[in-house]
Design a protein around this motif. Structure first.
Motif, PDB file in Angstrom:
ATOM      1  N   ALA A   1      -0.265 -30.668  56.806  1.00  0.00           N
ATOM      2  CA  ALA A   1      -1.177 -30.601  57.951  1.00  0.00           C
ATOM      3  C   ALA A   1      -0.435 -30.708  59.270  1.00  0.00           C
ATOM      4  CB  ALA A   1      -2.216 -31.714  57.843  1.00  0.00           C
ATOM      5  N   SER A   2       0.755 -31.336  59.229  1.00  0.00           N
ATOM      6  CA  SER A   2       1.571 -31.484  60.439  1.00  0.00           C
ATOM      7  C   SER A   2       2.616 -30.382  60.577  1.00  0.00           C
ATOM      8  CB  SER A   2       2.289 -32.847  60.416  1.00  0.00           C
ATOM      9  OG  SER A   2       1.369 -33.912  60.357  1.00  0.00           O
ATOM     10  N   GLY A   3       2.685 -29.486  59.600  1.00  0.00           N
ATOM     11  CA  GLY A   3       3.662 -28.400  59.660  1.00  0.00           C
ATOM     12  C   GLY A   3       5.072 -28.827  59.312  1.00  0.00           C
ATOM     13  N   VAL A   4       5.231 -29.950  58.590  1.00  0.00           N
ATOM     14  CA  VAL A   4       6.561 -30.435  58.210  1.00  0.00           C
ATOM     15  C   VAL A   4       6.849 -30.024  56.768  1.00  0.00           C
ATOM     16  CG1 VAL A   4       8.052 -32.453  57.930  1.00  0.00           C
ATOM     17  CG2 VAL A   4       6.340 -32.409  59.763  1.00  0.00           C
ATOM     18  N   PRO A   5       7.910 -29.253  56.516  1.00  0.00           N
ATOM     19  CA  PRO A   5       8.223 -28.855  55.147  1.00  0.00           C
ATOM     20  C   PRO A   5       8.472 -30.071  54.259  1.00  0.00           C
ATOM     21  CG  PRO A   5       9.482 -27.535  56.705  1.00  0.00           C
ATOM     22  CD  PRO A   5       8.850 -28.647  57.487  1.00  0.00           C
ATOM     23  N   CYS A   6       7.872 -30.047  53.063  1.00  0.00           N
ATOM     24  CA  CYS A   6       7.978 -31.190  52.154  1.00  0.00           C
ATOM     25  C   CYS A   6       8.441 -30.724  50.786  1.00  0.00           C
ATOM     26  CB  CYS A   6       6.634 -31.898  52.031  1.00  0.00           C
ATOM     27  SG  CYS A   6       6.622 -33.263  50.834  1.00  0.00           S
ATOM     28  N   PHE A   7       9.483 -31.366  50.277  1.00  0.00           N
ATOM     29  CA  PHE A   7       9.920 -31.147  48.907  1.00  0.00           C
ATOM     30  C   PHE A   7       9.168 -32.143  48.032  1.00  0.00           C
ATOM     31  CE2 PHE A   7      12.640 -32.019  45.243  1.00  0.00           C
ATOM     32  CZ  PHE A   7      12.878 -30.736  44.782  1.00  0.00           C
ATOM     33  N   GLY A   8       8.083 -31.662  47.463  1.00  0.00           N
ATOM     34  CA  GLY A   8       7.210 -32.514  46.654  1.00  0.00           C
ATOM     35  C   GLY A   8       5.817 -31.926  46.662  1.00  0.00           C
ATOM     36  N   PRO A   9       5.094 -32.001  45.537  1.00  0.00           N
ATOM     37  CA  PRO A   9       3.779 -31.365  45.433  1.00  0.00           C
ATOM     38  C   PRO A   9       2.672 -32.139  46.130  1.00  0.00           C
ATOM     39  CG  PRO A   9       4.316 -32.488  43.395  1.00  0.00           C
ATOM     40  CD  PRO A   9       5.529 -32.590  44.264  1.00  0.00           C
ATOM     41  N   THR A  10       1.575 -31.437  46.363  1.00  0.00           N
ATOM     42  CA  THR A  10       0.375 -32.055  46.917  1.00  0.00           C
ATOM     43  C   THR A  10      -0.216 -33.024  45.898  1.00  0.00           C
ATOM     44  OG1 THR A  10      -1.048 -30.323  46.031  1.00  0.00           O
ATOM     45  CG2 THR A  10      -0.153 -29.976  48.249  1.00  0.00           C
ATOM     46  N   ARG A  11      -1.160 -33.827  46.373  1.00  0.00           N
ATOM     47  CA  ARG A  11      -1.815 -34.784  45.475  1.00  0.00           C
ATOM     48  C   ARG A  11      -2.483 -34.059  44.299  1.00  0.00           C
ATOM     49  NH1 ARG A  11      -5.732 -37.841  48.710  1.00  0.00           N
ATOM     50  NH2 ARG A  11      -4.346 -39.639  48.850  1.00  0.00           N
ATOM     51  N   LYS A  12      -3.109 -32.929  44.573  1.00  0.00           N
ATOM     52  CA  LYS A  12      -3.790 -32.186  43.514  1.00  0.00           C
ATOM     53  C   LYS A  12      -2.793 -31.666  42.485  1.00  0.00           C
ATOM     54  CE  LYS A  12      -7.163 -28.465  42.800  1.00  0.00           C
ATOM     55  NZ  LYS A  12      -7.988 -27.412  43.477  1.00  0.00           N
ATOM     56  N   ALA A  13      -1.683 -31.090  42.961  1.00  0.00           N
ATOM     57  CA  ALA A  13      -0.673 -30.561  42.039  1.00  0.00           C
ATOM     58  C   ALA A  13       0.028 -31.684  41.287  1.00  0.00           C
ATOM     59  CB  ALA A  13       0.332 -29.710  42.801  1.00  0.00           C
ATOM     60  N   ALA A  14       0.197 -32.837  41.939  1.00  0.00           N
ATOM     61  CA  ALA A  14       0.889 -33.967  41.308  1.00  0.00           C
ATOM     62  C   ALA A  14       0.090 -34.592  40.181  1.00  0.00           C
ATOM     63  CB  ALA A  14       1.223 -35.031  42.359  1.00  0.00           C
ATOM     64  N   GLN A  15      -1.164 -34.153  40.002  1.00  0.00           N
ATOM     65  CA  GLN A  15      -1.945 -34.657  38.871  1.00  0.00           C
ATOM     66  C   GLN A  15      -1.283 -34.342  37.534  1.00  0.00           C
ATOM     67  OE1 GLN A  15      -6.573 -34.582  39.347  1.00  0.00           O
ATOM     68  NE2 GLN A  15      -5.757 -32.789  40.386  1.00  0.00           N
ATOM     69  N   LEU A  16      -0.378 -33.374  37.513  1.00  0.00           N
ATOM     70  CA  LEU A  16       0.373 -33.121  36.289  1.00  0.00           C
ATOM     71  C   LEU A  16       1.089 -34.386  35.812  1.00  0.00           C
ATOM     72  CD1 LEU A  16       1.974 -29.594  36.849  1.00  0.00           C
ATOM     73  CD2 LEU A  16       0.163 -30.207  35.235  1.00  0.00           C
ATOM     74  N   GLU A  17       1.422 -35.273  36.763  1.00  0.00           N
ATOM     75  CA  GLU A  17       2.002 -36.558  36.385  1.00  0.00           C
ATOM     76  C   GLU A  17       1.021 -37.710  36.529  1.00  0.00           C
ATOM     77  OE1 GLU A  17       5.647 -39.673  37.259  1.00  0.00           O
ATOM     78  OE2 GLU A  17       5.538 -37.826  38.437  1.00  0.00           O
ATOM     79  N   THR A  18       0.245 -37.715  37.584  1.00  0.00           N
ATOM     80  CA  THR A  18      -0.553 -38.907  37.888  1.00  0.00           C
ATOM     81  C   THR A  18      -1.738 -39.097  36.945  1.00  0.00           C
ATOM     82  OG1 THR A  18      -1.880 -37.711  39.541  1.00  0.00           O
ATOM     83  CG2 THR A  18       0.109 -38.833  40.320  1.00  0.00           C
ATOM     84  N   SER A  19      -2.103 -38.059  36.195  1.00  0.00           N
ATOM     85  CA  SER A  19      -3.162 -38.203  35.190  1.00  0.00           C
ATOM     86  C   SER A  19      -2.747 -37.470  33.915  1.00  0.00           C
ATOM     87  CB  SER A  19      -4.493 -37.644  35.698  1.00  0.00           C
ATOM     88  OG  SER A  19      -5.442 -37.622  34.633  1.00  0.00           O
ATOM     89  N   LYS A  20      -2.475 -38.235  32.872  1.00  0.00           N
ATOM     90  CA  LYS A  20      -2.111 -37.606  31.601  1.00  0.00           C
ATOM     91  C   LYS A  20      -3.288 -36.840  31.013  1.00  0.00           C
ATOM     92  CE  LYS A  20       1.673 -40.727  30.470  1.00  0.00           C
ATOM     93  NZ  LYS A  20       1.682 -41.408  31.780  1.00  0.00           N
ATOM     94  N   ALA A  21      -4.500 -37.316  31.263  1.00  0.00           N
ATOM     95  CA  ALA A  21      -5.679 -36.602  30.793  1.00  0.00           C
ATOM     96  C   ALA A  21      -5.783 -35.237  31.475  1.00  0.00           C
ATOM     97  CB  ALA A  21      -6.937 -37.426  31.053  1.00  0.00           C
ATOM     98  N   PHE A  22      -5.540 -35.192  32.771  1.00  0.00           N
ATOM     99  CA  PHE A  22      -5.539 -33.912  33.495  1.00  0.00           C
ATOM    100  C   PHE A  22      -4.479 -32.984  32.916  1.00  0.00           C
ATOM    101  CE2 PHE A  22      -3.560 -31.135  36.593  1.00  0.00           C
ATOM    102  CZ  PHE A  22      -4.643 -30.476  37.157  1.00  0.00           C
ATOM    103  N   ALA A  23      -3.269 -33.500  32.724  1.00  0.00           N
ATOM    104  CA  ALA A  23      -2.171 -32.669  32.239  1.00  0.00           C
ATOM    105  C   ALA A  23      -2.469 -32.099  30.856  1.00  0.00           C
ATOM    106  CB  ALA A  23      -0.871 -33.472  32.217  1.00  0.00           C
ATOM    107  N   LYS A  24      -3.006 -32.934  29.966  1.00  0.00           N
ATOM    108  CA  LYS A  24      -3.290 -32.451  28.616  1.00  0.00           C
ATOM    109  C   LYS A  24      -4.384 -31.380  28.633  1.00  0.00           C
ATOM    110  CE  LYS A  24      -1.700 -33.839  25.288  1.00  0.00           C
ATOM    111  NZ  LYS A  24      -0.467 -33.546  24.521  1.00  0.00           N
ATOM    112  N   ALA A  25      -5.427 -31.583  29.433  1.00  0.00           N
ATOM    113  CA  ALA A  25      -6.483 -30.584  29.531  1.00  0.00           C
ATOM    114  C   ALA A  25      -5.949 -29.281  30.129  1.00  0.00           C
ATOM    115  CB  ALA A  25      -7.641 -31.124  30.369  1.00  0.00           C
ATOM    116  N   PHE A  26      -5.063 -29.403  31.120  1.00  0.00           N
ATOM    117  CA  PHE A  26      -4.434 -28.229  31.734  1.00  0.00           C
ATOM    118  C   PHE A  26      -3.628 -27.450  30.695  1.00  0.00           C
ATOM    119  CE2 PHE A  26      -0.515 -26.461  33.495  1.00  0.00           C
ATOM    120  CZ  PHE A  26      -0.989 -25.607  34.473  1.00  0.00           C
TER     121      PHE A  26
END
Length: 424
Positions: free
Chosen positions: A84-109
């Protein structure tokens, strides 16, 4: 370039060491950092979970790139705020990071997109989970859904142990991370960690490593965040890497983009080499720790263009990352009592000495007292990394350095790299 690195562990010390070697670098700041990271970067006392504070500081320092180390910062939405601030970030958004932050999300994906993984179920109550044990065969793989610092996985040999683990997890052992749990089929095979640099649409393989999750020799004791690692790992044969890229890594990145959560940063695919090919054990949305340490020591050339290409959304022009032919091993020195109740505050002597050109000591959980003494301030405290012409030489150098550190309050495994030492 002005670069902000987020985190305070051994992974971030290794990243700071590597980034500091870049000719593109003008200023490197790490928040919050640790005494080891202070050798390579300025330190700023902002917690990795303070996403608002980090985003504000990135704007203040006119950061050209923010490199996110720990998953906790991703879970707090730091990448979203920086975008939102226009700063390049090496790291995924909160939504994309669900691959790690929720094992249930990752398994369903994985299930939705027919990406190879173990069969599973998701349960919110102990009664449901206990009943589900009848569907699975021992050993039972039980995982807390959320972030649990690498400790939220149990492999129970029998039903009684599995039921006790279910009660512990759903009973609050991991707080909100254990509000629901995943039970999986046990996968037989050898596990390894494969890393890929991702720009939201495509991925470039970075390399592989193998870590040691159990606390004690012989792969015994409780699961930890990782007690050691080495790279390259013999489990990653060319055929296995090719299959993993075609069947897992590239489909994952394409599917995340199709679902409106383009994935930028490094994708850590924890894989099991089974008789049916590679299958996903878990995803992490950041560099592994301690796998990052061995990868950084093996990497040849400048890492900053790789990180920046991911953050800007175009890895198509990247040459494949180059690595030295040498093997690198990392031995974790942890505080006694880790992972359950690590003892903090014990004095460490000898960690700052010169171990020679083939050894690096990265700080993972340290602090300096006002009198300058280095003390333990975490569970995993020091990472002793060494390179050699083969695994045997790297191991010899790493453990020789371990013996030169005077720290009665710590312990390490003595068998890191044992799989690579065995004939195949």
């Amino acid at each position: 370039m002005n670069i902000l690195l987020v985190g305070s562990g051994g992974r971030e010390d290794a990243l700071a060491w590597k980034i500091s070697q870049s000719p593109l670098l003008r200023r490197l700041v790490c928040a919050p950092g640790n005494p080891g990271i202070g050798r390579h970067a300025e330190l700023k006392d902002i917690a990795a979970t303070d996403a608002q504070g980090l985003a504000a500081f990135a704007r203040e320092m006119k950061a050209d790139l923010v490199v996110v180390g720990p998953e906790s910062a991703l879970a707090e939405g730091l990448a979203d705020l920086l975008a939102a601030s226009g700063v390049p970030c090496f790291g995924p958004t909160r939504k994309a990071a669900q691959l790690e932050t929720s094992k249930a999300f990752a398994k369903a994906f994985l299930e939705r997109h027919e990406i190879p993984t173990a069969g599973y179920g998701v349960y919110r109550t102990a009664a449901e989970a206990r009943e589900a044990l009848g569907v699975f065969k021992p050993p039972y793989v039980i995982k807390a859904d959320g972030l649990a610092a690498g400790k939220g996985v149990a492999i129970s040999p029998d039903r009684a142990d599995a039921e006790a683990e279910i009660e512990r997890m759903l009973g609050g052992r991991f707080g909100s991370a254990g509000a629901q749990l995943v039970i999986e089929e046990f996968m037989a095979g050898e596990e390894g960690s494969l890393f890929a640099l991702c720009d939201g649409q495509r991925a470039v393989l970075l390399g592989g490593a193998q870590d040691h999750k159990r606390a004690f020799d012989g792969d015994l004791g409780p699961n930890t965040g990782g007690m050691g690692a080495y790279s390259p790992a013999p489990v990653f044969t060319p055929d296995l890497v090719r299959a993993a890229d075609e069947q897992i890594v590239q489909p994952t990145i394409r599917a995340m983009a199709a679902e409106g959560a383009p994935y930028r940063g490094v994708l850590y695919a924890g894989l099991m080499a089974t008789d049916d090919g590679p299958k996903v054990v878990e995803f992490n949305a950041r560099f592994g720790d301690p796998e990052c340490q061995v990868l950084m020591m093996r990497m040849a050339g400048d890492i900053v263009p790789l990180l920046l290409a991911c953050a800007r959304g175009d890895v198509s022009r990247l040459a494949p990352p180059a690595f030295k032919d040498q093997t690198v091993i990392c031995v974790v020195l942890a505080a006694k009592g880790y992972p359950d109740s690590p003892l903090e505050g014990s004095i460490i002597r000898g960690a700052d000495q010169d171990f020679g050109p083939d050894v690096m000591v990265f700080h993972a959980g340290t602090r300096r007292r006002p009198d300058g003494q280095l003390i333990a301030a975490g569970g995993r405290v020091l990472n002793i990394c060494a390179q050699g012409d083969d695994i045997a030489q790297a191991r010899e150098r790493a453990y020789a350095a371990v013996r030169r550190i005077d720290w009665p309050g710590g312990f390490s495994r003595s068998d890191i790299g044992w799989r690579a030492m065995e004939p195949r």
